[in-house]
Write an enzyme that holds these catalytic residues in place. Structure first.
Site, PDB file in Angstrom:
ATOM      1  CD  GLU A   1     -52.220   2.178 -54.482  1.00  8.21           C
ATOM      2  OE1 GLU A   1     -52.958   1.249 -54.202  1.00  8.21           O
ATOM      3  OE2 GLU A   1     -50.855   2.127 -54.884  1.00  8.21           O
ATOM      4  CE  LYS A  50     -45.383   1.916 -59.557  1.00  9.72           C
ATOM      5  NZ  LYS A  50     -45.449   1.937 -58.240  1.00  9.72           N
ATOM      6  CB  SER A  85     -38.766   2.455 -62.686  1.00 14.87           C
ATOM      7  OG  SER A  85     -38.575   3.662 -62.730  1.00 14.87           O
TER       8      SER A  85
END
Ligand code: PLP
Length: 392
Positions: free
Chosen positions: A110, A88, A376
């Site tokens: 968010e 991210k 990830s």
């Protein structure tokens, strides 16, 4: 050819379906982002922070014991080793530099699993910007460590208490907040979702993943192209990053793992392509889980990051034209795959990433195929879920 058009469409999906009051914000971004991203100043700062702050390039690790088990050459792209524990941060670094260049003072975001919230709170601390993160009440409970991390980093965490109290509801709250504070606020969306230009912009920040896979594979295997790339899909940003430089190389198979929750037909799932139909979600046309009269169906997944009723428009397109192979992985199978990787390779993956790992059991491949699984994120945030699961 998989490519976004000027209006933000990938084939039938994408675009910007937004309320009138958001129009100026989205328009400002659309008009400026390409030029800012192309500037040397932006690239120097972005690349510099990816290297020295995030820790890129992340390794492409040959997982020998996993490979032996599955009879293929399996490489793990170690996004779990990024600063803050997941991919991210590649996107939040890009967007915070962009926000600064646009003269913004406040950041909103968010978050589902809390990874994007932590990555946003982190870059806001880095740049001295005010940060508010919207998070569903259920996710606040199941991702406690990430909530505390955001607070330590100086962010305000606002609970979303409507609907399923998960990522979709947090996104609704963030959109509402953006409408109310349009001029000085930048909304850092955490996946390849939302109105144009977000999906393509986020994909471009994440495309560093496949950019690195190409040269790392050339070093290790003497070829840039694996036979298969596998990634999990919540909104789809890690998958878009891992697929990006292979979109138009048809000999590379692109496998996307969605969350089937308790089972695709159980009524408790987030298997968007299996269950969804075309519609509008969070500002773009995509495939989403909805009732016949267009009400969004509440999703379910054991992994907060995949607990989303839609997918980014690029993935809807990859599905629509048959370029992507979509599989739906149940909670229990993801948990088993996460524990398997822990025992075989000494790597505890995020439960989101464990969905991608289980896909190895669902697809066919030839012996010694080169397969890259995009890992990830790391499992630290999921420790409580692993403990509750208990079967290790
Ligand atoms: C580790 C990890 N992987 C995957 C995801 C899913 O997001 P995306 O599909 O945008 O990569 C998340 C979301 O929070 C995450 O934390």
């Amino acid at each position: 050819m998989i490519q976004v058009d000027e209006k933000g469409f990938y084939g039938k999906f994408g675009g910007a379906y937004i309320p009138e009051m958001l129009h100026p914000n989205v328009e400002e971004l659309k008009e400026n982002y390409e030029a800012i991203l192309a500037s040397k100043e932006f690239q120097d700062e972005f690349r510099g922070l990816l290297k020295d702050y995030v820790g890129r390039p992340t390794p492409l690790y040959f997982a020998s014991r996993l490979s032996e088990k599955y009879g293929a050459k399996i490489y793990l792209k170690r996004e779990d080793l990024c600063h803050t524990g997941a991919h991210k941060v590649n996107n939040t670094i890009g967007q915070i530099i962009l926000a600064k260049k646009l003269g913004k003072k406040r950041i909103i975001a968010e978050t589902g699993a809390g990874q994007h919230g932590v990555a946003t709170a982190t870059v806001c601390a880095l740049m001295g910007m005010e940060c508010t993160v919207y998070m569903g009440e259920i996710d606040i409970a199941r991702q406690r460590p990430n909530v505390e991390r955001m607070k330590i980093l100086g962010a305000t965490v606002v609970p979303a208490t409507s609907g399923s109290k998960t990522l979709k509801d947090a996104t609704n709250e963030a959109m509402r907040a953006w409408i109310n504070n349009p001029v000085d606020t930048h909304y850092i969306i955490g996946s390849v979702v939302g109105p144009h230009p977000y999906p393509e912009m986020v994909a471009r920040f994440q495309s560093v993943i496949s950019e690195e896979i190409k040269w790392q594979l050339r070093e290790k295997e003497g070829r840039e192209n694996p036979d298969i790339v596998i990634a999990c899909v919540g909104g789809g940003s890690n998958a878009a990053g891992a697929f990006y430089h292979y979109y138009n190389t048809p000999e590379v198979r692109l496998v996307a793992a969605e969350a089937a929750g308790l089972g695709v037909l159980s009524g408790k799932s987030a298997a968007t392509t299996a269950l969804g139909t075309p519609g509008i979600l969070h500002g773009s046309k995509t495939i989403l889980m909805q009732t016949e009269d267009g009400q969004v169906v509440e999703p379910h997944s054991i992994s907060a990051g995949l607990d989303y009723p839609g997918i980014g428009p690029v993935h809807a397109h990859l599905f629509d034209v048959g370029r992507g192979e979509f599989v739906a992985v149940e909670d229990k199978d993801a948990m088993v795959a996460g524990i398997e990787l822990s025992k075989l390779e000494g790597i505890i993956p995020a439960i989101e990433s464990a969905h991608a790992l289980h896909a190895l059991n669902m697809i066919e491949f030839a012996k010694d195929d080169v397969i890259v699984v995009n890992l990830s994120g790391r499992g630290d945030k999921d420790l409580e879920t692993y403990i509750k699961w208990g079967q290790y």
